[in-house]
Design a protein around this motif. Structure first.
Motif, short mmCIF file in Angstrom:
data_model
loop_
_atom_site.label_atom_id
_atom_site.label_comp_id
_atom_site.label_asym_id
_atom_site.label_seq_id
_atom_site.Cartn_x
_atom_site.Cartn_y
_atom_site.Cartn_z
N MET A 154 38.36 42.96 20.97
CA MET A 154 38.77 43.58 22.21
C MET A 154 37.76 44.62 22.68
O MET A 154 37.85 45.11 23.78
CB MET A 154 40.14 44.22 22.02
N PHE A 155 36.77 44.91 21.84
CA PHE A 155 35.78 45.91 22.20
C PHE A 155 34.90 45.48 23.36
O PHE A 155 34.30 46.31 24.03
CB PHE A 155 34.93 46.28 20.99
N GLU A 156 34.82 44.19 23.63
CA GLU A 156 33.99 43.72 24.75
C GLU A 156 34.71 43.86 26.10
O GLU A 156 34.10 43.67 27.14
CB GLU A 156 33.56 42.25 24.54
N LEU A 157 35.98 44.20 26.09
CA LEU A 157 36.73 44.38 27.33
C LEU A 157 36.51 45.77 27.91
O LEU A 157 36.28 46.73 27.17
CB LEU A 157 38.23 44.18 27.08
N THR A 158 36.61 45.87 29.22
CA THR A 158 36.59 47.18 29.85
C THR A 158 37.92 47.87 29.60
O THR A 158 38.91 47.23 29.24
CB THR A 158 36.35 47.07 31.36
N GLY A 159 37.96 49.16 29.83
CA GLY A 159 39.22 49.89 29.71
C GLY A 159 40.28 49.34 30.64
O GLY A 159 41.45 49.21 30.26
N PHE A 160 39.89 48.98 31.85
CA PHE A 160 40.83 48.43 32.82
C PHE A 160 41.38 47.09 32.33
O PHE A 160 42.58 46.83 32.44
CB PHE A 160 40.17 48.28 34.19
N GLN A 161 40.54 46.26 31.77
CA GLN A 161 41.00 44.98 31.24
C GLN A 161 41.96 45.18 30.08
O GLN A 161 42.97 44.48 29.98
CB GLN A 161 39.80 44.11 30.82
N ARG A 162 41.68 46.14 29.22
CA ARG A 162 42.61 46.44 28.12
C ARG A 162 43.95 46.92 28.68
O ARG A 162 45.01 46.52 28.21
CB ARG A 162 42.02 47.47 27.17
N ASP A 163 43.89 47.75 29.72
CA ASP A 163 45.14 48.22 30.34
C ASP A 163 45.93 47.04 30.91
O ASP A 163 47.16 46.98 30.76
CB ASP A 163 44.84 49.23 31.44
N LEU A 164 45.24 46.12 31.56
CA LEU A 164 45.92 44.93 32.09
C LEU A 164 46.57 44.13 30.96
O LEU A 164 47.70 43.64 31.11
CB LEU A 164 44.94 44.03 32.85
N LEU A 165 45.87 44.02 29.86
CA LEU A 165 46.40 43.27 28.73
C LEU A 165 47.70 43.89 28.23
O LEU A 165 48.67 43.19 27.96
CB LEU A 165 45.35 43.25 27.61
N TYR A 166 47.73 45.21 28.15
CA TYR A 166 48.96 45.89 27.72
C TYR A 166 50.09 45.72 28.73
O TYR A 166 51.24 45.53 28.34
CB TYR A 166 48.69 47.37 27.46
N ASN A 208 43.25 47.43 44.15
CA ASN A 208 43.18 46.40 45.19
C ASN A 208 42.96 45.02 44.55
O ASN A 208 42.60 44.90 43.38
CB ASN A 208 42.11 46.72 46.23
N HIS A 209 43.18 43.98 45.35
CA HIS A 209 43.05 42.60 44.87
C HIS A 209 41.65 42.30 44.37
O HIS A 209 41.48 41.56 43.41
CB HIS A 209 43.40 41.60 45.98
N GLY A 210 40.64 42.89 45.02
CA GLY A 210 39.26 42.65 44.64
C GLY A 210 38.91 43.17 43.26
O GLY A 210 37.94 42.74 42.65
N ARG A 211 39.69 44.10 42.76
CA ARG A 211 39.50 44.60 41.40
C ARG A 211 40.42 43.87 40.42
O ARG A 211 40.02 43.54 39.30
CB ARG A 211 39.78 46.10 41.35
N LEU A 212 41.64 43.62 40.84
CA LEU A 212 42.65 43.06 39.94
C LEU A 212 42.34 41.63 39.51
O LEU A 212 42.24 41.33 38.32
CB LEU A 212 44.03 43.10 40.61
N TYR A 213 42.18 40.74 40.48
CA TYR A 213 42.11 39.32 40.15
C TYR A 213 40.84 38.91 39.39
O TYR A 213 40.93 38.09 38.46
CB TYR A 213 42.37 38.47 41.39
N PRO A 214 39.68 39.47 39.69
CA PRO A 214 38.52 39.13 38.85
C PRO A 214 38.71 39.57 37.40
O PRO A 214 38.27 38.89 36.46
CB PRO A 214 37.36 39.89 39.51
N ASN A 215 39.38 40.69 37.19
CA ASN A 215 39.63 41.16 35.83
C ASN A 215 40.68 40.31 35.12
O ASN A 215 40.57 40.04 33.93
CB ASN A 215 40.01 42.64 35.83
N LEU A 216 41.71 39.87 35.85
CA LEU A 216 42.67 38.94 35.26
C LEU A 216 41.99 37.63 34.90
O LEU A 216 42.22 37.08 33.82
CB LEU A 216 43.84 38.68 36.22
N ASP A 217 41.13 37.15 35.80
CA ASP A 217 40.39 35.91 35.52
C ASP A 217 39.52 36.06 34.28
O ASP A 217 39.41 35.13 33.47
CB ASP A 217 39.54 35.51 36.72
N ALA A 218 38.91 37.22 34.11
CA ALA A 218 38.07 37.45 32.92
C ALA A 218 38.91 37.40 31.65
O ALA A 218 38.48 36.83 30.64
CB ALA A 218 37.35 38.80 33.04
N LEU A 219 40.12 37.94 31.70
CA LEU A 219 41.00 37.88 30.53
C LEU A 219 41.40 36.45 30.21
O LEU A 219 41.49 36.06 29.04
CB LEU A 219 42.24 38.75 30.75
N VAL A 220 41.63 35.65 31.25
CA VAL A 220 41.96 34.24 31.06
C VAL A 220 40.75 33.50 30.48
O VAL A 220 40.87 32.76 29.49
CB VAL A 220 42.41 33.59 32.39
#
Length: 92
Positions: free
Chosen positions: A1-13, A38-50
Motif C-alpha cells: 500500500m506504500f505505492e498509493l497516495t494518501g488520497f488513494q489510501r483514504d478512498l480505500l478506507y 471534484n470528479h476530475g480528482r475522484l475517478y482517476p484515483n478510483l480507476d488507479a485503485l481498480v
C-alpha cells in the motif's frame, strides 16, 4: 500500500467501510472529511485503485458503478493497520 497516495489510501478506507458504494456515495463520504472533491480528482484515483487490484468495480445499473474491496485491498488494509499499530503502540 506504500505505492498509493494518501488520497488513494483514504478512498480505500471509505470503500472498505461501505457496502458497494457508488462513485457519488464515495465522493459525498470523503468530502465530509477532506473538503470538496471534484470528479476530475475522484475517478482517476478510483480507476488507479481498480487497476492496481485493490478495488473491484461493477455496475449497479447502466449509469451507476459500484466499488468494493478486493482480497488484495482487504489484505493491504490489515497489513497497513498492523504496521501503524506497531509504530505507534506507545500511544495506547
Amino acid at each position: 500500500m506504500f505505492e498509493l497516495t494518501g488520497f488513494q489510501r483514504d478512498l480505500l478506507y471509505v470503500i472498505a467501510g461501505a457496502d458497494r458504494p457508488s462513485g457519488q456515495e464515495i465522493k459525498e463520504s470523503i468530502s465530509k472529511d477532506v473538503g470538496e472533491v471534484n470528479h476530475g480528482r475522484l475517478y482517476p484515483n478510483l480507476d488507479a485503485l481498480v487497476e492496481r487490484g485493490y478495488v473491484n468495480k461493477g455496475q449497479h445499473d447502466r449509469r451507476t458503478n459500484f466499488y468494493e474491496m478486493s482480497e488484495k485491498g482487504r489484505t493491504a488494509i490489515i497489513q497497513r493497520r498492523t504496521w501503524e499499530n506497531r509504530l505507534v503502540e506507545f500511544l495506547d
